[in-house]
Design an enzyme around this catalytic site. Sequence first.
Site, PDB file in Angstrom:
ATOM      1  N   GLY A 180       5.068   1.342  -4.142  1.00  0.00           N
ATOM      2  CA  GLY A 180       4.811   0.819  -5.477  1.00  0.00           C
ATOM      3  C   GLY A 180       6.122   0.782  -6.237  1.00  0.00           C
ATOM      4  O   GLY A 180       6.899  -0.167  -6.146  1.00  0.00           O
ATOM      5  N   ILE A 203     -12.763   6.104 -34.222  1.00  0.00           N
ATOM      6  CA  ILE A 203     -13.139   5.647 -35.565  1.00  0.00           C
ATOM      7  C   ILE A 203     -14.518   4.985 -35.544  1.00  0.00           C
ATOM      8  O   ILE A 203     -15.336   5.187 -36.449  1.00  0.00           O
ATOM      9  CB  ILE A 203     -12.075   4.668 -36.112  1.00  0.00           C
ATOM     10  CG1 ILE A 203     -10.791   5.439 -36.465  1.00  0.00           C
ATOM     11  CG2 ILE A 203     -12.592   3.905 -37.339  1.00  0.00           C
ATOM     12  CD1 ILE A 203      -9.593   4.557 -36.759  1.00  0.00           C
ATOM     13  N   GLU A 238       6.738   6.001 -16.728  1.00  0.00           N
ATOM     14  CA  GLU A 238       7.734   6.908 -16.160  1.00  0.00           C
ATOM     15  C   GLU A 238       8.968   6.139 -15.675  1.00  0.00           C
ATOM     16  O   GLU A 238      10.110   6.572 -15.895  1.00  0.00           O
ATOM     17  CB  GLU A 238       7.113   7.707 -14.999  1.00  0.00           C
ATOM     18  CG  GLU A 238       6.060   8.728 -15.415  1.00  0.00           C
ATOM     19  CD  GLU A 238       4.722   8.107 -15.789  1.00  0.00           C
ATOM     20  OE1 GLU A 238       3.910   8.797 -16.422  1.00  0.00           O
ATOM     21  OE2 GLU A 238       4.486   6.929 -15.461  1.00  0.00           O
ATOM     22  N   GLU A 241       3.933  -3.608 -13.686  1.00  0.00           N
ATOM     23  CA  GLU A 241       5.294  -4.103 -13.971  1.00  0.00           C
ATOM     24  C   GLU A 241       6.230  -2.972 -14.406  1.00  0.00           C
ATOM     25  O   GLU A 241       7.114  -3.151 -15.246  1.00  0.00           O
ATOM     26  CB  GLU A 241       5.248  -5.254 -14.968  1.00  0.00           C
ATOM     27  CG  GLU A 241       4.470  -6.431 -14.396  1.00  0.00           C
ATOM     28  CD  GLU A 241       4.561  -7.699 -15.201  1.00  0.00           C
ATOM     29  OE1 GLU A 241       5.635  -7.969 -15.755  1.00  0.00           O
ATOM     30  OE2 GLU A 241       3.551  -8.429 -15.239  1.00  0.00           O
ATOM     31  N   PRO A 282       0.804  -1.228   0.000  1.00  0.00           N
ATOM     32  CA  PRO A 282       0.000   0.000   0.000  1.00  0.00           C
ATOM     33  C   PRO A 282       0.834   1.274   0.000  1.00  0.00           C
ATOM     34  O   PRO A 282       0.436   2.280  -0.593  1.00  0.00           O
ATOM     35  CB  PRO A 282      -0.824  -0.128   1.290  1.00  0.00           C
ATOM     36  CG  PRO A 282      -0.983  -1.596   1.488  1.00  0.00           C
ATOM     37  CD  PRO A 282       0.323  -2.192   1.022  1.00  0.00           C
TER      38      PRO A 282
END
Length: 375
Positions: A121, A331, A361, A357, A118
Amino acid sequence: MIRQTARDFAQKEIAPIAAEFDESGEFPYQTVKKMGEMGFMGIEVPEEYGGAGLDTLAYVLALEEICKVDAAHGTIMSVNNSLFCYGILKFGTEAQKQKYLRAVASGAAIGAYSLTEPMSGSDAGNMRSRAVRDGDTYILNGRKSWVTSAPVADYIVVFTMTEPEKKHRGITAFIIETDKPGFSRGKKEPKLGIRASATSEIVFEDYRVPVENRLGEEGEGFKIAMSVLDAGRIGIASQALGIAEAAYESSVAYAREREAFGQKIGEFQGISFKLADMKTRIEASRLLVYNAALAKERAKQTGERFTLEASMAKLFASETAMFVTHAAVQIHGGMGYSKELPIERYFRDAKITEIYEGTSEIQRLVIARLETGLR
């Protein structure tokens, strides 16, 4: 042959149920089981460990075809192959390979990979979970988040702190079994896309893991995690390529059929230029993906890293998937926004490829640092 086998399987077994499982968010147990029986869950794992014994190019070709039909099934396949099997094949002991690799590669069990928490990351060195040595076991405590396949996984490769003062150099990897005391699953994530791929938190409360289930040595967890993510990023790049191809092929067909102002919409420059850009980016992505796959194959002989190739493929292919699916919705107009067609699902599924994964950035950071030698 592997491409055609995967294509036929995806069209026959996955296509008829993809929209239903996307809507419900339920895990597609039956098709995943069949994928295991077909050898799709351990494509690069040697036959002696229950796998198909093929190479990385075969893996990306098969994954691309699965993801053209449904990215959620592709996510499950990618996690088993890249994040679980690859790490144990490269860093595991013979006993670990026989017990855990064989089970997942053959489709008898489902694997998962847990690095994120949490409060950590991209910054893995900030994780708060702990593993404390106690004789022949480690006692694990903490909460991990965004664990793909966690709600259904039998085994999970988990990364946790054994020496917090060392930051990322104090991370150690373990193979944990989810049916043991002290393990529980937290809330299941209600996701935007890849909804049939189950994701949840996992919680450890005085969970005891034997020393023989440690993957590598103490403090090697971060190195193992990054090495595994190199392989995983090739898988995600393949997934992104498959999603983009599906959206593009639908767009070309629609541009040839749909009429407006007395002509096919594909005859309008505004549409045709979109298609040209979509096709060009897809083919560039394909070459980057295949180049990364070949780099990974070379690494099996040389031992060198393929971080740069994997990051470039993942970055470009994921952003291509978003570009192509966004254009595909435009489209198709109103029909692109409707659940009657899979276009909006492609659009929702594409976004995660820029995030998990390693975000776009992070990929740019990795590429720039490798090229400049600066940090």
